[in-house]
Design an enzyme around this catalytic site. Structure first.
Site, PDB file in Angstrom:
ATOM      1  N   ARG A   4       4.527 -62.864  67.535  1.00  0.00           N
ATOM      2  CA  ARG A   4       3.442 -61.846  67.434  1.00  0.00           C
ATOM      3  C   ARG A   4       3.299 -60.701  66.364  1.00  0.00           C
ATOM      4  NH1 ARG A   4       2.897 -59.287  73.145  1.00  0.00           N
ATOM      5  NH2 ARG A   4       1.134 -58.176  72.026  1.00  0.00           N
ATOM      6  N   ASP A  11       8.550 -49.665  60.953  1.00  0.00           N
ATOM      7  CA  ASP A  11       8.825 -48.508  59.743  1.00  0.00           C
ATOM      8  C   ASP A  11       7.933 -49.096  58.717  1.00  0.00           C
ATOM      9  OD1 ASP A  11       9.865 -45.944  58.403  1.00  0.00           O
ATOM     10  OD2 ASP A  11      10.452 -47.469  57.044  1.00  0.00           O
ATOM     11  N   ASP A  34       5.955 -42.284  59.476  1.00  0.00           N
ATOM     12  CA  ASP A  34       5.497 -43.432  59.214  1.00  0.00           C
ATOM     13  C   ASP A  34       6.318 -44.679  60.233  1.00  0.00           C
ATOM     14  OD1 ASP A  34       7.742 -43.661  57.784  1.00  0.00           O
ATOM     15  OD2 ASP A  34       6.894 -44.939  56.313  1.00  0.00           O
TER      16      ASP A  34
END
Length: 167
Positions: free
Chosen positions: A109, A49, A92
């Protein structure tokens, strides 16, 4: 094929990915991808988010918000492996599906991706980041999404608390 002394050529046309659609704005898979058989093959799910997105829409307008969503999606996509998938979950919110990665490696990562995203948008004088939750899929996408969403909200809450403590 010959039928009643007439020759016919028979062919089948189908789209192997007929239930998979691409989000026009971001170029990501749409949420329906999560219901496909392809999604079940992934081992790790990351629910993302964006942080700071509402403020961009409020200050600069929805066109700028759309630009941010496009840039975010393309930047993240460029940092993923070809076999990984990015899905625009809604608004979003994004879901990453990653193959064969233990959650610990994925966290490293994702932290690198977050740093790169922050730097990318800071260069554009925008403050955009994201909160995330990581889970192993375990064969159940719906359950994994719910768990990752809950983990993401915990992280978002902690990040807000840290930000407020710094002020």
């Amino acid at each position: 094929m010959i039928h009643f002394n007439q020759s016919f050529i028979i062919c089948s046309i189908y789209d192997a990915n007929d239930s998979i659609n691409i989000d026009i704005l971001t170029g990501c898979y749409q949420k329906s991808y999560l219901e496909s058989t392809y999604a079940k093959a992934y081992q790790t799910l990351v629910f993302i988010d964006l942080d700071g997105f509402k403020l961009i829409n409020d200050i600069y307008g929805h066109n700028k918000g759309d630009e941010v969503l496009r840039d975010f999606a393309q930047t993240v996509k460029s940092m993923l492996r070809d076999r990984d998938a990015i899905i625009r979950f809604g608004g979003d919110e994004f879901v990453l599906l990653l193959e064969g990665s233990p959650c610990r490696g994925v966290q490293q990562r994702i932290e690198v991706i977050r740093c790169n995203i922050e730097a990318y948008f800071l260069a554009k004088q925008l403050h955009v980041s994201f909160s995330y939750g990581i889970v192993e899929v375990g064969g159940n996408i719906v359950s994994a999404i719910n768990q990752a969403d809950a983990a993401m909200y915990k992280q978002k809450h902690l990040r807000k608390q840290k930000h407020l403590a710094k002020q």
